[in-house]
Design a protein around this motif. Structure first.
Motif, mmCIF file in Angstrom:
data_model
loop_
_atom_site.group_PDB
_atom_site.id
_atom_site.type_symbol
_atom_site.label_atom_id
_atom_site.label_comp_id
_atom_site.label_asym_id
_atom_site.label_seq_id
_atom_site.Cartn_x
_atom_site.Cartn_y
_atom_site.Cartn_z
ATOM 1 N N GLY A 1 -3.128 20.709 3.304
ATOM 2 C CA GLY A 1 -4.478 20.451 2.820
ATOM 3 C C GLY A 1 -4.561 19.505 1.639
ATOM 4 O O GLY A 1 -5.653 19.242 1.133
ATOM 5 N N PHE A 2 -3.421 18.968 1.181
ATOM 6 C CA PHE A 2 -3.392 18.032 0.057
ATOM 7 C C PHE A 2 -2.973 16.646 0.547
ATOM 8 O O PHE A 2 -2.208 16.521 1.510
ATOM 9 C CB PHE A 2 -2.401 18.486 -1.021
ATOM 10 N N ASP A 3 -3.470 15.614 -0.134
ATOM 11 C CA ASP A 3 -3.005 14.258 0.101
ATOM 12 C C ASP A 3 -1.853 13.967 -0.860
ATOM 13 O O ASP A 3 -1.977 14.178 -2.071
ATOM 14 C CB ASP A 3 -4.132 13.241 -0.129
ATOM 15 N N TRP A 4 -0.743 13.465 -0.315
ATOM 16 C CA TRP A 4 0.458 13.196 -1.092
ATOM 17 C C TRP A 4 0.844 11.717 -0.977
ATOM 18 O O TRP A 4 0.799 11.152 0.113
ATOM 19 C CB TRP A 4 1.629 14.027 -0.592
ATOM 20 N N THR B 1 0.844 -1.192 0.000
ATOM 21 C CA THR B 1 0.000 0.000 0.000
ATOM 22 C C THR B 1 0.879 1.243 0.000
ATOM 23 O O THR B 1 1.955 1.267 0.591
ATOM 24 C CB THR B 1 -0.918 0.024 1.233
ATOM 25 N N ASP B 2 0.402 2.266 -0.703
ATOM 26 C CA ASP B 2 1.132 3.519 -0.752
ATOM 27 C C ASP B 2 1.078 4.207 0.608
ATOM 28 O O ASP B 2 0.079 4.141 1.319
ATOM 29 C CB ASP B 2 0.529 4.451 -1.807
ATOM 30 N N ARG B 3 2.165 4.861 0.948
ATOM 31 C CA ARG B 3 2.149 5.715 2.131
ATOM 32 C C ARG B 3 1.611 7.074 1.708
ATOM 33 O O ARG B 3 2.140 7.700 0.791
ATOM 34 C CB ARG B 3 3.553 5.857 2.721
ATOM 35 N N VAL B 4 0.552 7.513 2.342
ATOM 36 C CA VAL B 4 -0.085 8.786 2.021
ATOM 37 C C VAL B 4 0.036 9.707 3.226
ATOM 38 O O VAL B 4 -0.275 9.317 4.352
ATOM 39 C CB VAL B 4 -1.563 8.599 1.634
ATOM 40 N N ILE B 5 0.504 10.933 2.993
ATOM 41 C CA ILE B 5 0.567 11.916 4.059
ATOM 42 C C ILE B 5 -0.263 13.131 3.662
ATOM 43 O O ILE B 5 -0.490 13.378 2.482
ATOM 44 C CB ILE B 5 2.013 12.338 4.386
ATOM 45 N N LYS B 6 -0.703 13.863 4.659
ATOM 46 C CA LYS B 6 -1.471 15.086 4.398
ATOM 47 C C LYS B 6 -0.581 16.280 4.736
ATOM 48 O O LYS B 6 -0.024 16.355 5.833
ATOM 49 C CB LYS B 6 -2.752 15.112 5.232
#
Length: 247
Positions: free
Chosen positions: A43-46, A35-40
């Protein structure tokens, strides 16, 4: 005879049970999908890059470890090139959703003039290698080179690149590009006082202005041609925030 018959039936039953158990398909757990690591951030999801095989730019390894990409307690973004077990790991991330035409502004907290001559930091939008808008900080391994540039890909094409110098001890800086359908306006300046003249401003109206499709805003920190830093030290860039204003 009955006794023998009874024993035989039990033996057959036991044999059938053993056969059934032996032929039953083993329960095998499916391997977990990575699974991708997603950080906020801002105000954007990266999505954080994770390439354990060397890939471009560079080529380099890109790690999604919290040692390479993290948000600190003050909400600042850190991208760091680290060394582990003889390998150097770079950092990169991209916005989950395309944003299209508009003004992209990056507030850089750290002093980019302190980056090693073999290091590149990019603030950009990317669809492919010829549809890309770049703000880049690097000397490209030439010590006396200027340390920053605005570029439209392909950047080796005449008129598609504007190089400039950010002075030593610049401190926090602000960099933006206003992407419109027929032009792109770039500016880099000190972040503490907007009244101070910018380090550079450039208007591009050439034929390679990308069309807004499914490109992504990106931030990265990597090693030019995969070379280790010339000072053999880990490298870092810290960003206060990113903003986007739709045209």
């Amino acid at each position: 005879m009955k006794k023998n018959l009874f024993v035989g039936s039990a033996g057959v039953g036991l044999l059938l049970l053993m056969m059934n158990c032996g032929t039953q398909a083993p329960v095998v757990e499916k391997p977990k999908e990575p699974t991708d690591r997603v950080i906020k951030f801002s105000g954007f999801d990266w999505i954080v890059r994770n390439d354990m095989v060397k890939k471009g730019p560079g080529p380099n390894y890109f790690s999604n470890s919290e040692d390479n990409v993290w948000i600190d307690k003050e909400g600042k973004l850190h991208l760091k090139i680290t060394q582990k077990d003889g390998n150097w790991y770079c950092a990169g991330m991209y916005c989950k959703q395309p944003l299209g035409y508009g003004k992209y502004t990056f507030y850089v907290h750290s002093d980019i003039t302190l980056l090693d001559q073999n290091v590149v930091s990019g603030l950009f939008t990317y669809l492919n290698d010829v549809e890309e808008i770049d703000i880049e900080f690097s000397k490209w391994s030439i010590p006396e080179n200027q340390n920053a540039q605005f570029a439209i890909q392909p950047s080796d094409k005449t008129g598609n690149k504007h190089r400039f110098q950010i002075p030593s001890n610049a401190g926090p800086t602000r960099h933006s590009f206003d992407w419109q359908e027929d032009q792109i306006n770039f500016i880099s300046q000190v972040n503490s006082d907007a009244a101070i003249a910018p380090y550079a401003a450039w208007k591009y109206t050439g034929p390679d202005v990308p069309k807004a499709t499914t490109e992504r805003m990106r931030i990265n920190l990597w090693l030019f041609k995969g070379q280790m830093p010339s000072d053999l030290k880990e490298q870092e860039i810290v960003i206060d925030s990113v903003t986007f204003n739709k045209n």
